[in-house]
Design a protein around this motif. Structure first.
Motif, PDB file in Angstrom:
ATOM      1  N   PRO A   2      -4.741   2.826   0.882  1.00  0.00           N
ATOM      2  CA  PRO A   2      -3.342   2.779   0.466  1.00  0.00           C
ATOM      3  C   PRO A   2      -3.199   2.121  -0.889  1.00  0.00           C
ATOM      4  O   PRO A   2      -3.880   1.156  -1.193  1.00  0.00           O
ATOM      5  CB  PRO A   2      -2.684   1.931   1.553  1.00  0.00           C
ATOM      6  N   GLU A   3      -2.307   2.637  -1.687  1.00  0.00           N
ATOM      7  CA  GLU A   3      -2.116   2.111  -3.032  1.00  0.00           C
ATOM      8  C   GLU A   3      -0.879   1.228  -3.123  1.00  0.00           C
ATOM      9  O   GLU A   3      -0.368   1.002  -4.200  1.00  0.00           O
ATOM     10  CB  GLU A   3      -2.018   3.268  -4.038  1.00  0.00           C
ATOM     11  N   ASP A   4      -0.364   0.728  -1.998  1.00  0.00           N
ATOM     12  CA  ASP A   4       0.817  -0.121  -2.005  1.00  0.00           C
ATOM     13  C   ASP A   4       0.421  -1.525  -2.440  1.00  0.00           C
ATOM     14  O   ASP A   4       0.129  -2.383  -1.628  1.00  0.00           O
ATOM     15  CB  ASP A   4       1.457  -0.138  -0.613  1.00  0.00           C
ATOM     16  N   ARG A   5       0.370  -1.748  -3.728  1.00  0.00           N
ATOM     17  CA  ARG A   5      -0.023  -3.049  -4.273  1.00  0.00           C
ATOM     18  C   ARG A   5       1.136  -4.045  -4.242  1.00  0.00           C
ATOM     19  O   ARG A   5       1.001  -5.169  -4.684  1.00  0.00           O
ATOM     20  CB  ARG A   5      -0.554  -2.889  -5.709  1.00  0.00           C
ATOM     21  N   ASP A   6       2.321  -3.632  -3.727  1.00  0.00           N
ATOM     22  CA  ASP A   6       3.461  -4.537  -3.621  1.00  0.00           C
ATOM     23  C   ASP A   6       3.450  -5.300  -2.303  1.00  0.00           C
ATOM     24  O   ASP A   6       4.224  -6.224  -2.115  1.00  0.00           O
ATOM     25  CB  ASP A   6       4.772  -3.743  -3.742  1.00  0.00           C
ATOM     26  N   ALA A   7       2.568  -4.917  -1.372  1.00  0.00           N
ATOM     27  CA  ALA A   7       2.480  -5.609  -0.091  1.00  0.00           C
ATOM     28  C   ALA A   7       1.980  -7.027  -0.341  1.00  0.00           C
ATOM     29  O   ALA A   7       1.187  -7.262  -1.255  1.00  0.00           O
ATOM     30  CB  ALA A   7       1.530  -4.862   0.835  1.00  0.00           C
ATOM     31  N   PRO A   8       2.436  -8.019   0.476  1.00  0.00           N
ATOM     32  CA  PRO A   8       1.974  -9.400   0.294  1.00  0.00           C
ATOM     33  C   PRO A   8       0.456  -9.482   0.378  1.00  0.00           C
ATOM     34  O   PRO A   8      -0.156  -8.918   1.267  1.00  0.00           O
ATOM     35  CB  PRO A   8       2.627 -10.142   1.464  1.00  0.00           C
ATOM     36  N   THR A   9      -0.166 -10.172  -0.598  1.00  0.00           N
ATOM     37  CA  THR A   9      -1.620 -10.258  -0.676  1.00  0.00           C
ATOM     38  C   THR A   9      -2.058 -11.714  -0.693  1.00  0.00           C
ATOM     39  O   THR A   9      -1.471 -12.538  -1.394  1.00  0.00           O
ATOM     40  CB  THR A   9      -2.131  -9.562  -1.958  1.00  0.00           C
ATOM     41  N   THR A  10      -3.112 -11.989   0.075  1.00  0.00           N
ATOM     42  CA  THR A  10      -3.762 -13.294   0.052  1.00  0.00           C
ATOM     43  C   THR A  10      -5.174 -13.074  -0.451  1.00  0.00           C
ATOM     44  O   THR A  10      -5.878 -12.187   0.032  1.00  0.00           O
ATOM     45  CB  THR A  10      -3.799 -13.916   1.466  1.00  0.00           C
ATOM     46  N   ALA A  11      -5.608 -13.853  -1.439  1.00  0.00           N
ATOM     47  CA  ALA A  11      -6.935 -13.676  -2.024  1.00  0.00           C
ATOM     48  C   ALA A  11      -7.750 -14.945  -1.860  1.00  0.00           C
ATOM     49  O   ALA A  11      -7.217 -16.057  -1.894  1.00  0.00           O
ATOM     50  CB  ALA A  11      -6.830 -13.309  -3.500  1.00  0.00           C
ATOM     51  N   LEU A  12      -9.060 -14.758  -1.681  1.00  0.00           N
ATOM     52  CA  LEU A  12     -10.003 -15.867  -1.571  1.00  0.00           C
ATOM     53  C   LEU A  12     -11.184 -15.557  -2.472  1.00  0.00           C
ATOM     54  O   LEU A  12     -11.831 -14.515  -2.326  1.00  0.00           O
ATOM     55  CB  LEU A  12     -10.466 -16.017  -0.116  1.00  0.00           C
ATOM     56  N   ASP A  25       1.048  -5.241   5.498  1.00  0.00           N
ATOM     57  CA  ASP A  25       2.053  -4.198   5.387  1.00  0.00           C
ATOM     58  C   ASP A  25       2.526  -3.905   6.804  1.00  0.00           C
ATOM     59  O   ASP A  25       1.745  -4.037   7.737  1.00  0.00           O
ATOM     60  CB  ASP A  25       1.407  -2.946   4.747  1.00  0.00           C
ATOM     61  N   PRO A  26       3.760  -3.508   7.023  1.00  0.00           N
ATOM     62  CA  PRO A  26       4.233  -3.252   8.393  1.00  0.00           C
ATOM     63  C   PRO A  26       3.396  -2.226   9.163  1.00  0.00           C
ATOM     64  O   PRO A  26       3.196  -2.350  10.357  1.00  0.00           O
ATOM     65  CB  PRO A  26       5.661  -2.749   8.197  1.00  0.00           C
ATOM     66  N   ALA A  27       2.869  -1.207   8.493  1.00  0.00           N
ATOM     67  CA  ALA A  27       2.118  -0.151   9.180  1.00  0.00           C
ATOM     68  C   ALA A  27       0.609  -0.326   9.081  1.00  0.00           C
ATOM     69  O   ALA A  27      -0.138   0.305   9.828  1.00  0.00           O
ATOM     70  CB  ALA A  27       2.504   1.205   8.605  1.00  0.00           C
ATOM     71  N   LEU A  28       0.141  -1.186   8.159  1.00  0.00           N
ATOM     72  CA  LEU A  28      -1.298  -1.265   7.891  1.00  0.00           C
ATOM     73  C   LEU A  28      -1.628  -2.616   7.279  1.00  0.00           C
ATOM     74  O   LEU A  28      -1.012  -3.027   6.306  1.00  0.00           O
ATOM     75  CB  LEU A  28      -1.682  -0.140   6.910  1.00  0.00           C
ATOM     76  N   VAL A  46      -6.570  -2.219   9.446  1.00  0.00           N
ATOM     77  CA  VAL A  46      -6.119  -2.400  10.816  1.00  0.00           C
ATOM     78  C   VAL A  46      -4.805  -1.657  10.978  1.00  0.00           C
ATOM     79  O   VAL A  46      -3.808  -1.998  10.339  1.00  0.00           O
ATOM     80  CB  VAL A  46      -5.968  -3.895  11.168  1.00  0.00           C
ATOM     81  N   ARG A  47      -4.852  -0.627  11.814  1.00  0.00           N
ATOM     82  CA  ARG A  47      -3.686   0.222  12.074  1.00  0.00           C
ATOM     83  C   ARG A  47      -3.262   0.043  13.529  1.00  0.00           C
ATOM     84  O   ARG A  47      -3.980  -0.567  14.310  1.00  0.00           O
ATOM     85  CB  ARG A  47      -4.045   1.693  11.842  1.00  0.00           C
ATOM     86  N   GLU A  48      -2.143   0.605  13.886  1.00  0.00           N
ATOM     87  CA  GLU A  48      -1.713   0.564  15.285  1.00  0.00           C
ATOM     88  C   GLU A  48      -2.747   1.212  16.194  1.00  0.00           C
ATOM     89  O   GLU A  48      -2.955   0.784  17.319  1.00  0.00           O
ATOM     90  CB  GLU A  48      -0.363   1.268  15.454  1.00  0.00           C
ATOM     91  N   THR A  49      -3.427   2.246  15.701  1.00  0.00           N
ATOM     92  CA  THR A  49      -4.420   2.962  16.502  1.00  0.00           C
ATOM     93  C   THR A  49      -5.753   2.235  16.569  1.00  0.00           C
ATOM     94  O   THR A  49      -6.631   2.630  17.318  1.00  0.00           O
ATOM     95  CB  THR A  49      -4.648   4.369  15.930  1.00  0.00           C
ATOM     96  N   GLY A  50      -5.932   1.185  15.764  1.00  0.00           N
ATOM     97  CA  GLY A  50      -7.177   0.416  15.765  1.00  0.00           C
ATOM     98  C   GLY A  50      -7.746   0.274  14.372  1.00  0.00           C
ATOM     99  O   GLY A  50      -7.203   0.809  13.405  1.00  0.00           O
TER     100      GLY A  50
END
Length: 134
Positions: A2-12, A25-28, A46-50
């Motif tokens: 997915p290219e949704d780079r606006d989703a909240p991101t945590t980096a280490l 992201d709500p779906a992924l 990690v998706r709803e399907t696994g």
């Protein structure tokens, strides 16, 4: 990926200029291991399907001292240039359904021992020429 780079991101940040990013992201949800060149090496989606694992890079080696089992409803192996199956022991190809083999040229060689062909019904050989003992 997915290219949704606006989703909240945590980096280490990791050793060797690698880093791990967790994108929610709500779906992924995606956990990515990013190499020093900025390219994704491993992604766990990690998706709803696994979960879905994605490996990217020049090569991948899975190595185990014990048994490795791939168990799936359907399995596809795809290779752009070549595919090799090698074993130091026996190799069994078993299909509950039909077995088809298609290639430009096919060669069967028994380096030691016989070649056996058995059929419950007819054995059919169809060729432009059938050469025996040539």
């Amino acid at each position: 990926m997915p290219e949704d780079r606006d989703a909240p991101t945590t980096a280490l940040e990791l050793v060797g200029q690698h880093r791990v990013e967790l994108r929610r992201d709500p779906a992924l949800d995606t956990l990515e291991l990013i190499g020093r060149d900025g390219k994704v090496v491993l992604a766990i989606e990690v998706r709803e399907t696994g979960p879905v694992l994605r490996f990217e890079g020049a090569g991948l080696t899975l190595k185990t001292a014990g048994e490795l089992v791939l168990d799936a409803k359907k399995l596809t192996l795809r290779s752009e240039e070549a595919l090799s199956l090698t074993t130091g022991g026996d190799l069994d190809l078993v299909a509950a359904g039909d077995l088809r083999s298609t290639a430009r040229v096919q060669t069967i060689t028994a380096e030691l021992g016989d070649v056996r062909l058995e059929a419950n019904d007819d054995v059919r050989i169809d060729g432009e020429r059938v050469l025996v003992n040539c």
